[in-house]
Design a protein around this motif. Sequence first.
Motif, PDB file in Angstrom:
ATOM      1  N   THR A  26       0.834  -1.112   0.071  1.00 20.77           N
ATOM      2  CA  THR A  26       0.041  -0.035  -0.189  1.00 20.77           C
ATOM      3  C   THR A  26       0.871   1.219  -0.125  1.00 20.77           C
ATOM      4  O   THR A  26       2.040   1.255   0.480  1.00 20.77           O
ATOM      5  N   ALA A  27       0.421   2.123  -0.604  1.00 21.44           N
ATOM      6  CA  ALA A  27       1.268   3.418  -0.757  1.00 21.44           C
ATOM      7  C   ALA A  27       1.390   4.311   0.347  1.00 21.44           C
ATOM      8  O   ALA A  27       0.385   4.595   1.005  1.00 21.44           O
ATOM      9  N   PRO A  28       2.445   5.140   0.633  1.00 14.45           N
ATOM     10  CA  PRO A  28       2.685   6.159   1.356  1.00 14.45           C
ATOM     11  C   PRO A  28       1.772   7.339   0.979  1.00 14.45           C
ATOM     12  O   PRO A  28       1.825   7.653  -0.020  1.00 14.45           O
ATOM     13  N   LYS A 194      -1.587  16.674  -7.446  1.00 14.91           N
ATOM     14  CA  LYS A 194      -2.648  15.933  -7.851  1.00 14.91           C
ATOM     15  C   LYS A 194      -2.652  15.629  -9.519  1.00 14.91           C
ATOM     16  O   LYS A 194      -2.580  14.614  -9.821  1.00 14.91           O
ATOM     17  N   GLU A 195      -2.134  16.661 -10.214  1.00 21.98           N
ATOM     18  CA  GLU A 195      -1.949  16.677 -11.432  1.00 21.98           C
ATOM     19  C   GLU A 195      -0.752  15.807 -11.931  1.00 21.98           C
ATOM     20  O   GLU A 195      -0.779  15.093 -12.830  1.00 21.98           O
ATOM     21  N   GLY A 223       1.251   3.250  -9.627  1.00 21.86           N
ATOM     22  CA  GLY A 223       0.724   4.120 -10.444  1.00 21.86           C
ATOM     23  C   GLY A 223      -0.271   3.699 -11.336  1.00 21.86           C
ATOM     24  O   GLY A 223      -0.258   2.822 -12.125  1.00 21.86           O
ATOM     25  N   GLY A 224      -1.749   4.171 -10.985  1.00 19.47           N
ATOM     26  CA  GLY A 224      -2.932   3.962 -11.999  1.00 19.47           C
ATOM     27  C   GLY A 224      -3.475   2.277 -11.775  1.00 19.47           C
ATOM     28  O   GLY A 224      -4.357   1.787 -12.395  1.00 19.47           O
ATOM     29  N   ILE A 225      -2.903   1.807 -10.770  1.00 17.53           N
ATOM     30  CA  ILE A 225      -3.320   0.185 -10.399  1.00 17.53           C
ATOM     31  C   ILE A 225      -4.657   0.202  -9.403  1.00 17.53           C
ATOM     32  O   ILE A 225      -4.336   0.783  -8.419  1.00 17.53           O
ATOM     33  N   ARG A 245      -4.440   5.119  -4.180  1.00 18.95           N
ATOM     34  CA  ARG A 245      -5.975   5.704  -3.698  1.00 18.95           C
ATOM     35  C   ARG A 245      -6.866   4.786  -3.933  1.00 18.95           C
ATOM     36  O   ARG A 245      -8.031   5.060  -3.116  1.00 18.95           O
ATOM     37  N   GLU A 246      -6.938   3.731  -4.661  1.00 13.10           N
ATOM     38  CA  GLU A 246      -7.820   2.847  -4.787  1.00 13.10           C
ATOM     39  C   GLU A 246      -7.915   2.010  -3.544  1.00 13.10           C
ATOM     40  O   GLU A 246      -9.300   1.862  -3.226  1.00 13.10           O
TER      41      GLU A 246
END
Length: 353
Positions: A26-28, A194-195, A223-225, A245-246
Amino acid sequence: MTLENTPKTASNPVTTGDYSPWRFCTAPMMEWSDAHCRYFWRLLSKNARLYTEMVTSGALIHGDRRRFLHFNQEEHPIALQLGGSHIAELTECAKIAEDAGFDEINLNCGCPSDRVQNNKIGACLMAEPKLVAECLNTMQNAVNIPVTVKHRTGIDDLDSEEYLHTFVAELAAAGCQVFIVHARKAWLNGLSPKENREVPPLHYNYVHTLKKAFKDRTFVINGGITTLAQSQEQLNYVDGVMMGREAYHNPFVMAEVDNQLFNGNSAHSREDILQAFIEYSWRQYHSGTRLHHMSRHVLGIFAGQHGGKLFRRFISENACKKDATPAVLQSALDQMIAHRQQQHAHALQAGET
């Protein structure tokens, strides 16, 4: 209901068999992946590798160390992400993290915000591979736990595959074994954080090529997963995946991580997971933690489910009250279940008529 979740120590992390310890991470995420969030994630998956929010070296040395280092023993394996570029400070922080019981130290070379750039932290360090290599090497020599790096595929005009390979080669030569790569570049000027998570295109193939070139190193793609099917696909090319974020907005996606990615068996219902978190919340509440600091992390547990909006609305309206207790979570769950039963009864009645 109490879910089986045996406490672990840094020297006895979750057993993953023949799988890489970095197979699913899981991402920081700043202001999101705190101890309460990570405990919630651990209820969903016993094998996921959890990362803290980024803590700058200066904040850890001069700030509220107890707050920055706090985690629940159930969170192992857990990594502390550090931000900084001062070698002596990072080395001191590495020792502090190891003493505190963390399983890994991760150096942030991917955050593009102006605030961290001004302090020579984050993605801007991709322009200084020799400095990053020296930081990592010195930290590794000071501790006995892995020191890893999280970076982008490039920054600004330093975005060629050739430069990316040069950057990784410099760090690998310094002894870095694990690379977590956000598969898009970062623009240090002109785009918000965010961008920078959305606008630059993803280049998964860049990370796949890195793995081919550095076969003896571990590469985790980020990224994007958003699904475990995507994760499975990426694991054909790299050693691990990192979801951000998912996992926060739709956390139940993690409930099948152990089954699908580790051949484990730890799936539970949403209701069981929430009941276990309510028990945790009561313990924390009696220790002085305000409910809204915990409840905000579970808002997405019923995402896409009947009654999910009712559940989120009830918590949002009531958990922030000064006298709110974890009973709010129980009431939200009970009301949602009652709503479902009522809807089901109406559907049956309509079918009969």
